[in-house]
Design a protein around this motif. Sequence first.
Motif, PDB file in Angstrom:
ATOM      1  N   TYR A 136      -1.974   5.348  -0.382  1.00 33.66           N
ATOM      2  CA  TYR A 136      -1.308   5.306  -1.687  1.00 33.66           C
ATOM      3  C   TYR A 136      -1.964   6.232  -2.693  1.00 33.66           C
ATOM      4  O   TYR A 136      -1.285   6.792  -3.577  1.00 33.66           O
ATOM      5  CB  TYR A 136      -1.285   3.860  -2.222  1.00 33.66           C
ATOM      6  N   ARG A 195       7.759  -5.851  -3.632  1.00 32.24           N
ATOM      7  CA  ARG A 195       7.229  -5.238  -2.419  1.00 32.24           C
ATOM      8  C   ARG A 195       8.325  -5.076  -1.367  1.00 32.24           C
ATOM      9  O   ARG A 195       8.361  -4.076  -0.627  1.00 32.24           O
ATOM     10  CB  ARG A 195       6.074  -6.078  -1.869  1.00 32.24           C
ATOM     11  N   LYS A 221       9.544  -1.335   0.068  1.00 37.35           N
ATOM     12  CA  LYS A 221       9.571  -0.909   1.472  1.00 37.35           C
ATOM     13  C   LYS A 221      10.906  -0.260   1.836  1.00 37.35           C
ATOM     14  O   LYS A 221      10.970   0.545   2.771  1.00 37.35           O
ATOM     15  CB  LYS A 221       9.281  -2.097   2.380  1.00 37.35           C
ATOM     16  N   ASP A 258       1.659   3.380   1.341  1.00 33.75           N
ATOM     17  CA  ASP A 258       0.809   2.600   2.238  1.00 33.75           C
ATOM     18  C   ASP A 258      -0.320   1.977   1.420  1.00 33.75           C
ATOM     19  O   ASP A 258      -1.221   2.662   0.951  1.00 33.75           O
ATOM     20  CB  ASP A 258       0.238   3.524   3.325  1.00 33.75           C
ATOM     21  N   TYR A 259      -0.251   0.658   1.264  1.00 35.81           N
ATOM     22  CA  TYR A 259      -1.229  -0.056   0.452  1.00 35.81           C
ATOM     23  C   TYR A 259      -2.255  -0.808   1.300  1.00 35.81           C
ATOM     24  O   TYR A 259      -2.856  -1.777   0.837  1.00 35.81           O
ATOM     25  CB  TYR A 259      -0.518  -1.067  -0.449  1.00 35.81           C
ATOM     26  N   ALA A 260      -2.476  -0.370   2.518  1.00 35.20           N
ATOM     27  CA  ALA A 260      -3.379  -1.090   3.418  1.00 35.20           C
ATOM     28  C   ALA A 260      -4.771  -1.260   2.815  1.00 35.20           C
ATOM     29  O   ALA A 260      -5.457  -2.245   3.094  1.00 35.20           O
ATOM     30  CB  ALA A 260      -3.472  -0.359   4.762  1.00 35.20           C
ATOM     31  N   ASN A 292      -5.408  -1.568  -0.434  1.00 33.98           N
ATOM     32  CA  ASN A 292      -5.391  -2.221  -1.745  1.00 33.98           C
ATOM     33  C   ASN A 292      -4.546  -3.487  -1.671  1.00 33.98           C
ATOM     34  O   ASN A 292      -3.317  -3.429  -1.822  1.00 33.98           O
ATOM     35  CB  ASN A 292      -4.845  -1.264  -2.814  1.00 33.98           C
ATOM     36  N   PRO A 293      -5.167  -4.629  -1.461  1.00 31.88           N
ATOM     37  CA  PRO A 293      -4.400  -5.876  -1.308  1.00 31.88           C
ATOM     38  C   PRO A 293      -3.621  -6.264  -2.567  1.00 31.88           C
ATOM     39  O   PRO A 293      -2.588  -6.941  -2.452  1.00 31.88           O
ATOM     40  CB  PRO A 293      -5.480  -6.915  -0.982  1.00 31.88           C
ATOM     41  N   GLU A 298      -0.482  -4.328  -2.347  1.00 32.61           N
ATOM     42  CA  GLU A 298       0.274  -4.867  -1.214  1.00 32.61           C
ATOM     43  C   GLU A 298       0.971  -6.167  -1.602  1.00 32.61           C
ATOM     44  O   GLU A 298       2.054  -6.484  -1.093  1.00 32.61           O
ATOM     45  CB  GLU A 298      -0.655  -5.092  -0.021  1.00 32.61           C
ATOM     46  N   ARG A 299       0.389  -6.913  -2.534  1.00 33.35           N
ATOM     47  CA  ARG A 299       1.020  -8.144  -3.022  1.00 33.35           C
ATOM     48  C   ARG A 299       2.179  -7.849  -3.964  1.00 33.35           C
ATOM     49  O   ARG A 299       2.984  -8.722  -4.259  1.00 33.35           O
ATOM     50  CB  ARG A 299      -0.002  -9.027  -3.751  1.00 33.35           C
TER      51      ARG A 299
END
Length: 565
Positions: A266, A450, A454, A461-463, A465-466, A469-470
């Motif tokens: 991201y 979210r 998508k 890609d927020y892998a 940064n949780p 991702e939330r």
Amino acid sequence: MDFTQVTYKRPNSATYLAAIAAGAHELAAAKDADAAVAVASRITDLINDTESMGMIAQIRHTIDTRDAFYAAEDEFWNDFGPQADEAQTAYLKAVLDSPFKEALGTLYPKPYFLKAKNLLQTNKPEVIALQQKANALASAYTNLIASAQVDFNGQTYTLAQLGPLRDDADRAVRKGANEAYWGFFAAHEAEFDKLYDDMVHTRTAIAQKLGFKDFSEMSYVFMDRFDYDEEMVATYRHEVQTKVVPLVLKQRAKQAKRLGLDHLAYYDLGVQFKSGNATPEGTAEELVAAAQQMYHEMSPEAGDFFDHMISDHLLDLLAKPGKASGGYAEYIPAIRSPFIFANFNGTSGDVDVLTHEAGHAFQTYLAKWIRPGDCVFPTFEAAEIFSMSMEFIAYPWMSHFFGKQTAKYKYAHLQAALEFLPYGILVDLYQHQVYTHPDWTPAERKAEWRRLEKLYNPDKDYAENPDLERGIYWMRQGHIFESPFYYIDYTIAQVVAYQFWKRFNVDHDPKAWTDYETMAKAGGSQTLLELLATGHLRSPFAPGALDELLAAIQQALDAVDDASL
């Protein structure tokens, strides 16, 4: 008039409300067309002058949200604005009921009457207190964003000042800067959630008191969407999702290859080139001087406009502590002048301000012949045509700002405009989802963001940064809080602006500038589709309207050896 010398005076609420009420009575009692026009002229000047005071207060408050005087004036206008709007409904009803509407048409353009019908549906006494509350909540959001002081690498930054670091060529730097930026939103997540929860319930109450099913349904009225409906928008959304998103993903793959990455995180999305993005060459003063030369070379009217902006101090461009985020152009009827507010931070966005916001301002400068101040700008989506188109019209002058980096700037700018279309749709659709489900919890709202992200922004890609991702990304989008449903307008305008991009930069159409200026002068005297007809442009809602443009854009991007940039 020099903006620094413009005197601000808070209006007397009771006096103003009584004058508007008296005007409504006099217009209803007018015996002939001349008497009706005389009343309308007087009331129009009163409204223009009063609303100008509100604009001046708002501008000075956003320049420094710490200024106690203008902070208090902001609170006053939050309360007084809905009262003034409601008072005007009696006057608007008198206008619409007048037997002398044809004569009033010499003062008021057609969209004025259309707007009046909408305002009669959305401004009623029973919702004043709720509108005041909504205004206060929007100001609370503005102040929360402006209060940000983010520590990063031993220094303290505002959110706007972090911009260049978030797109730094050094991946470690941009990752850290993005973590610091989003860390502010995560740290204040509960505050943002509470503000928005209150906003959603307040706006839902407004809509239902006014007889609408929900605030989503009401949006088509208060946003003055005259020429299109929800069904047309749904078709348009589908076109963007199915035709633009795949093209964006193709560009993202090329971007990752340029950066030497297997995939983009991201924090990589804003960086187009391994050597870094194109950055303006020169100080803020030098950029303004380059813009002044550019507008003089565009046309005599454009040159006169920008001279006026400089000489009368109608530009406030530098990011600084306490300043509200973002950028805007406003038109102040009392001085018949636009004003541009921005947060320069050393990125290419600084140049975009000198084209985008200046495009807005130039349009109002040409349309200042229109008496009612709220009709100088056209409706929201039409207004954005002039700003977004000016970004493309200015391409031949970009070397004045970027020198040897000009090719990098143009490539990135053309791609960014493409990327924006699905994001703009996402912001709009998210709001419709939220306001048709007003009892969603904050967690449910974030999950919906979210989910939609998508669909429309699958490149994110927020892998790592949780929090993102939330689903907290939307919290940084001020329009969602301060100007609900003002976002799909940008995408509609972007599609039209791409038509001007093609006419100016691909087709080299000699009539393109004349069409642009003619539309700008018409301003709010025409609806969206009328303006498009004036400018010999195609409706974004027409079947296949995107096809030819997307083909031209892809061809232009593919023609560039992007690996060499």
